[in-house]
Scaffold this motif. Structure first.
Motif: not given
Length: 373
Positions: A122-125, A128-136, A299-308
């Motif tokens: 969570s300390e590392h943003p 959405e790009r990482e989320a897309a990689s997980v989804a793949r 790609p750069q905008e951090p998602l809220m998911s990690a913090r939540v």
């Protein structure tokens, strides 16, 4: 783009396809067993063990040797030729205390569960790009199963494990306790509450598209940190939650979703269609611009998911415990259907805050996609 390109190729075959033939000798001839519990599956606990020959650490699943367990192991064995399915190394038939057991030795997934991993970083943003990689990677596993005409029927974050702690570690699918070869429409209500498709809740028959709904729920949580459907009382499942699932009532609250691209919201809405005939298929998801990387991704905008997820980690643990209790009541034989036992309600601050927040958001006009009907 090379990863994306390789993803759509046929799964890599790591051993010849053959019938499962469990070993008859004692597992202790080949492995040192531990009492360390790595996890709990639909049908049994997963313990740690170590190969005497190589010294390599493995995961050991202990199952009572009954037809249902045989089917689970056989389907997992057939499926694990994919790089995105947890591999089975050995299977033993042994007896303990006069009871026949199946001992399934699997590769050890030391990277942990999907959402736990996101919480830890969570300390590392988390973007959405990482989320897309997980989804793949999830899609690669699910596509392989559907190619084999198998429905997993319990697609959830706890069954998605990382091979190692490395940031670029591969994500793999496990636990085939609810899996079934789809030779006709299914009717047995096997599910975990948060991720269950509406058609599985009712008397109607269903097919592999139930996995696509579960994929939509996972992607929703992956991008914001909380589920689209939950019981306001904190119970594992409630009549109100069932009703919202069957009606497809959920929103994209602006606070967590304003920075998420509209393309993935549209894809999730396509996966969470209550009519299975209108729901996105595996082929449609694989071709979707957000999955292929050809669409708009922030790609750069951090998602809220990690913090939540990190802030509410203890609440997720409580909820998972409730799910485990509920899950124990949902093991059903092929010829029998067991009703889901109603759980005693518990106070669940995470869900209560999410419910209050949604009530506030509902009163505030916002450009929300997929509003409740």
């Amino acid at each position: 783009m090379s990863f994306i390109t390789n993803l759509w190729k046929q799964p890599k075959i790591t051993r010849p396809v053959r019938s499962l033939r469990p070993k008859k000798n004692a597992i202790t001839d080949d492995y040192v067993l531990s009492k360390t519990v790595l996890g709990v599956g639909v049908n049994g606990k997963v313990l740690a063990c170590t190969s005497k020959k190589t010294g390599e650490k493995h995961a050991l699943k202990v199952l009572r040797d009954v037809p249902k367990a045989r089917r689970e192991v056989d389907l997992h064995w057939r499926a694990c030729v994919s790089d995105y399915i947890v591999d089975i190394v050995d299977v033993y038939e042994n007896s303990f205390g006069g009871q026949k057991c199946l001992l399934v030795v699997m590769e050890c997934m030391e990277g942990g569960e999907l959402f736990t991993r996101i919480q830890e970083h969570s300390e590392h943003p988390f973007t959405e790009r990482e989320a897309a990689s997980v989804a793949r990677q999830i899609c690669a596993a699910l596509s392989h199963l559907h190619h084999l005409n198998l429905a997993h029927r319990d697609l959830k974050p706890e069954n998605l494990l990382y091979k190692s702690k490395a940031r670029d570690s591969v994500l793999k699918l496990t636990d085939f306790g609810f899996a079934k070869e789809v030779t006709s429409k299914m009717q047995t209500p096997c599910y975990t509450p948060y991720y269950v498709a509406p058609e599985v809740l009712g008397p109607e028959k269903y097919d592999k598209s139930c996995d696509m709904w579960s994929l939509g729920v996972i992607l929703y949580i992956l991008l914001c940190g909380y589920p689209p459907f939950y019981s306001a009382s904190g119970a594992a499942i409630s009549p109100g939650m069932k009703r919202r699932i069957r009606l497809g009532q959920y929103t994209y609250p602006d606070a967590e979703w304003k920075s998420v691209s509209s393309e993935v919201k549209q894809m999730i809405s396509g996966l969470l269609r209550t009519d299975p005939a209108e729901r996105l298929s595996m082929e449609q998801v694989l071709c979707h611009a957000w999955i292929t990387g050809q669409g708009v991704v922030h790609p750069q905008e951090p998602l809220m998911s990690a913090r939540v997820l990190a802030e509410e980690s203890h609440m997720w643990e409580e909820t998972q415990e409730e799910m485990a209790h509920a899950l124990a009541t949902m093991r059903v034989d092929t010829d029998k259907v067991t009703r889901v036992k109603e759980m005693d309600t518990i106070a669940n601050p995470m869900l209560e805050r999410r419910r209050k927040k949604q009530n506030v958001d509902a009163k505030t006009p916002a450009g929300s996609v997929g509003s409740p009907v």
